[in-house]
Design a protein around this motif. Structure first.
Motif, PDB file in Angstrom:
ATOM      1  N   SER A 152      40.801  44.701  39.464  1.00  0.00           N
ATOM      2  CA  SER A 152      39.570  43.275  39.118  1.00  0.00           C
ATOM      3  C   SER A 152      40.434  42.431  38.119  1.00  0.00           C
ATOM      4  N   SER A 359      43.159  32.315  43.620  1.00  0.00           N
ATOM      5  CA  SER A 359      42.382  33.968  43.020  1.00  0.00           C
ATOM      6  C   SER A 359      41.970  32.956  41.405  1.00  0.00           C
ATOM      7  N   SER A 379      35.901  40.772  36.867  1.00  0.00           N
ATOM      8  CA  SER A 379      36.039  40.608  38.407  1.00  0.00           C
ATOM      9  C   SER A 379      37.000  40.058  39.173  1.00  0.00           C
ATOM     10  N   PHE A 381      38.261  37.410  41.999  1.00  0.00           N
ATOM     11  CA  PHE A 381      37.385  36.677  43.179  1.00  0.00           C
ATOM     12  C   PHE A 381      38.553  36.684  43.926  1.00  0.00           C
ATOM     13  N   GLU A 390      37.901  38.013  49.069  1.00  0.00           N
ATOM     14  CA  GLU A 390      37.277  39.359  47.866  1.00  0.00           C
ATOM     15  C   GLU A 390      36.621  38.946  46.814  1.00  0.00           C
ATOM     16  N   PHE A 391      36.056  40.546  46.788  1.00  0.00           N
ATOM     17  CA  PHE A 391      34.971  40.167  45.603  1.00  0.00           C
ATOM     18  C   PHE A 391      35.564  41.599  44.730  1.00  0.00           C
ATOM     19  N   GLN A 392      36.259  42.057  43.627  1.00  0.00           N
ATOM     20  CA  GLN A 392      37.235  42.992  43.065  1.00  0.00           C
ATOM     21  C   GLN A 392      36.526  43.825  41.973  1.00  0.00           C
ATOM     22  N   PRO A 393      35.301  44.073  41.421  1.00  0.00           N
ATOM     23  CA  PRO A 393      34.704  44.079  40.076  1.00  0.00           C
ATOM     24  C   PRO A 393      35.003  45.451  39.634  1.00  0.00           C
TER      25      PRO A 393
END
Length: 547
Positions: A152, A359, A379, A381, A390-393
């Motif tokens: 994140s 990002s 997160s 992005f 890619e979405f990483q929360p």
């Protein structure tokens, strides 16, 4: 696949100094830390800002300079053996397999490693060439190791952990230092450093290092300059360059009897980097950091050559909206240039590649109950030219039972993007006679990112003034793991041989869960006893169509 690993280790830190001539060991700031509880240590990796270790909602371990010195660590990989839950194995004199929470291999492709904010993760093979990272143990202030996802804030490839190696400010390395370390095998590590101060108030250091280990040797030189002004600005400019050679024997397939051969060669490894960082304090509740670096490495090996240049710019802004909200955001752009050259046994279709990553991230810490209950959401992005967006929360909750005891939990999503080799390689893995048949592994341009949903629960307590216990439980749900597919349709090559291709794909999935317990007991000012226990269970499977 069911793989259960038990590990219990105990480390006794003795008082004998390994490098007795380093002036920075008498750092009064660290002496003050020794007199306080271990949970009072300050870390920066979890939230990208300074916070007490006891306040972090993550499984983090800090290797201090004192631990590095007393443990007699010869290199960074050797030092990581101290960390509970880390799997560290030495394959050859300069090749290590290091991982956190499973999937250990030579390149550690699910572990992001940073040195002063500069990533040393290679995009060609997805991993870290540990033999090239010979940063002087004398110059390391601390190593912060996060076990579990850090995507994140740090983005792709921080699936199972983040290792942040933080070197000392040049202000703390004044004077001269000469160090020589040898082993019973005759291997040697020789270092020299000079630190000083210029007329404008800047501090600097220059250093040199030479390593001679078994069949390889490497030299490194570098510098660092630090300056702080009275108007809230601080500057850092640093860089180093290295080069070395290694004698290797590599077994490769051939098209003639006995269809395998050993190639003896001298492999070359070299590289360098430059990095600058500017910190500006806007107010007590707001600050900006701007960092840029350029990095190059080349590895010229018997079966594959790679040269990679990287340029990266990062911006980070932290602020405080009110008494309850601490907000952090940032943006980054990175550009890779690859020059790859293979051989008959390992080749690529696209020799020259340019990859870009854009990002941004945002994170907010909210005090649900001030001084007691905190919720952190955020997160990353990220857009890359391999798997696109890619979405990483992540969401983290910390409950401070008391000043000495914390319970925390976290849910995170992280990914590992495919490497250049996974997308474009052509490897001759086996040759069989009658009729002559080549078995080849082929890259997949449509390779997707590996992904994980991670659930973590932790407890940290300073039981007494001298005893601390840190416990973490985790459950990781993996999907799209990299596999090698079933053999495709055979065909006849131009040389008349039969080719049987196996294509890399994403047909793996499964669960990994476990527990980690670490304790530290400070017997007296000169003796500390540390113990750890880790358990991991890996249940991995492949979907129909994988080999």
């Amino acid at each position: 696949m069911n793989n259960i690993l038990f590990r219990a280790g105990f480390l006794i830190c003795l008082t004998t100094p390994v490098y007795a001539n380093d002036m920075a060991y008498s750092d009064p700031e660290f002496d003050e830390i020794l007199s306080r509880d271990i949970t009072e240590l300050t870390v920066t990796s979890v939230a990208k800002r300074s916070q007490k270790l006891s306040d972090t909602a993550a499984a983090i371990y800090v290797i201090t300079q004192e631990e590095l010195r007393r443990a007699g660590a010869y290199s960074i990989p050797d030092a990581l053996r101290i960390v509970p839950g880390m799997q560290v194995a030495k394959n050859t004199s300069d090749r290590w397999a290091i991982a956190s929470r499973g999937f250990n291999n030579t390149l550690s492709n699910k572990l992001l490693v940073l040195i002063d904010g500069r990533t040393i993760y290679t995009p060609v093979f997805s991993g870290v060439y540990w033999g090239d990272q010979s940063t002087s143990i004398n110059d390391i202030e601390r190593i912060e190791v996060i076990r579990g996802p850090g995507a994140s804030l740090y983005g792709a490839n921080a699936m199972n952990g983040v290792i942040n190696i933080i070197t000392k400010s040049s202000e703390k390395t004044q004077g001269n230092m000469i160090s020589a370390t040898t082993t019973i095998k005759g291997n040697g590590l020789y270092e020299a450093r000079h630190g000083g101060q210029s007329k404008d108030g800047s501090y600097y250091r220059v250093f040199g290092q030479y390593v001679d280990a078994d069949s390889w040797y490497k030299g490194r030189t570098g510098f660092r300059i630090d300056k702080t002004t009275h108007n809230g600005n601080s500057y850092t400019f640093q860089g180093d360059t290295y080069g070395g050679e290694q004698e290797t024997d590599l077994r490769v397939p051939t098209l003639t009897s006995p269809f395998t051969s050993i190639i003896s060669s001298t492999d070359d490894s070299h590289g360098g980097n430059l990095m600058s960082r500017w910190n500006h304090t806007l107010s007590d509740d707001s600050s900006i950091t701007l960092q840029a670096y350029a990095d190059y490495y080349g590895r010229l090996e018997s079966n594959f050559d790679q040269r990679v240049a990287t340029a990266d710019i990062q911006l980070q802004h932290s602020m405080r909206f009110n008494e309850r909200n601490k907000f952090l955001w940032g943006a980054e752009t990175r550009l890779y240039y690859e020059n790859l050259k293979g051989t008959f046994t390992a080749s690529v279709n696209d020799r020259y590649n340019i990859h870009s990553i854009l990002s941004a991230f945002a994170q907010n810490e909210y005090a649900i109950i001030e001084d007691t209950l905190y919720l952190t959401t955020g997160s990353k992005f990220e857009y890359n030219d391999s798997t696109e967006f890619e979405f990483q929360p992540s969401i983290r909750l910390a409950y401070y039972i008391s000043q000495k005891q914390t319970v925390w939990g976290a849910i995170s999503r992280a990914v590992r993007t495919p490497s250049s080799i996974e997308q474009d390689v052509n490897i001759l893995s086996l040759v069989t006679p009658g009729p002559l048949t080549e078995y080849r592994i082929l890259g997949n341009p449509s390779q997707r990112a590996e992904e994980v949903i991670s659930y973590e629960l932790g407890h940290r307590i300073q039981a007494t003034r001298d005893l601390s216990i840190d416990t973490a439980l985790f459950f990781n749900d993996f999907d799209n793991l990299t596999t090698i597919g079933s053999p495709g349709a055979s065909y006849i090559a131009a040389n008349g041989n039969t080719i049987i291709p196996y294509t890399i794909n994403n047909l793996g999935y499964g669960n990994v869960y476990g527990a980690e317990v670490a304790s530290s007991w400070k017997i007296n000012d000169d003796w500390k006893l540390s113990g750890s226990y880790s358990f991991i269970n890996m249940q991995l499977y492949v979907k129909h169509g994988a080999a």
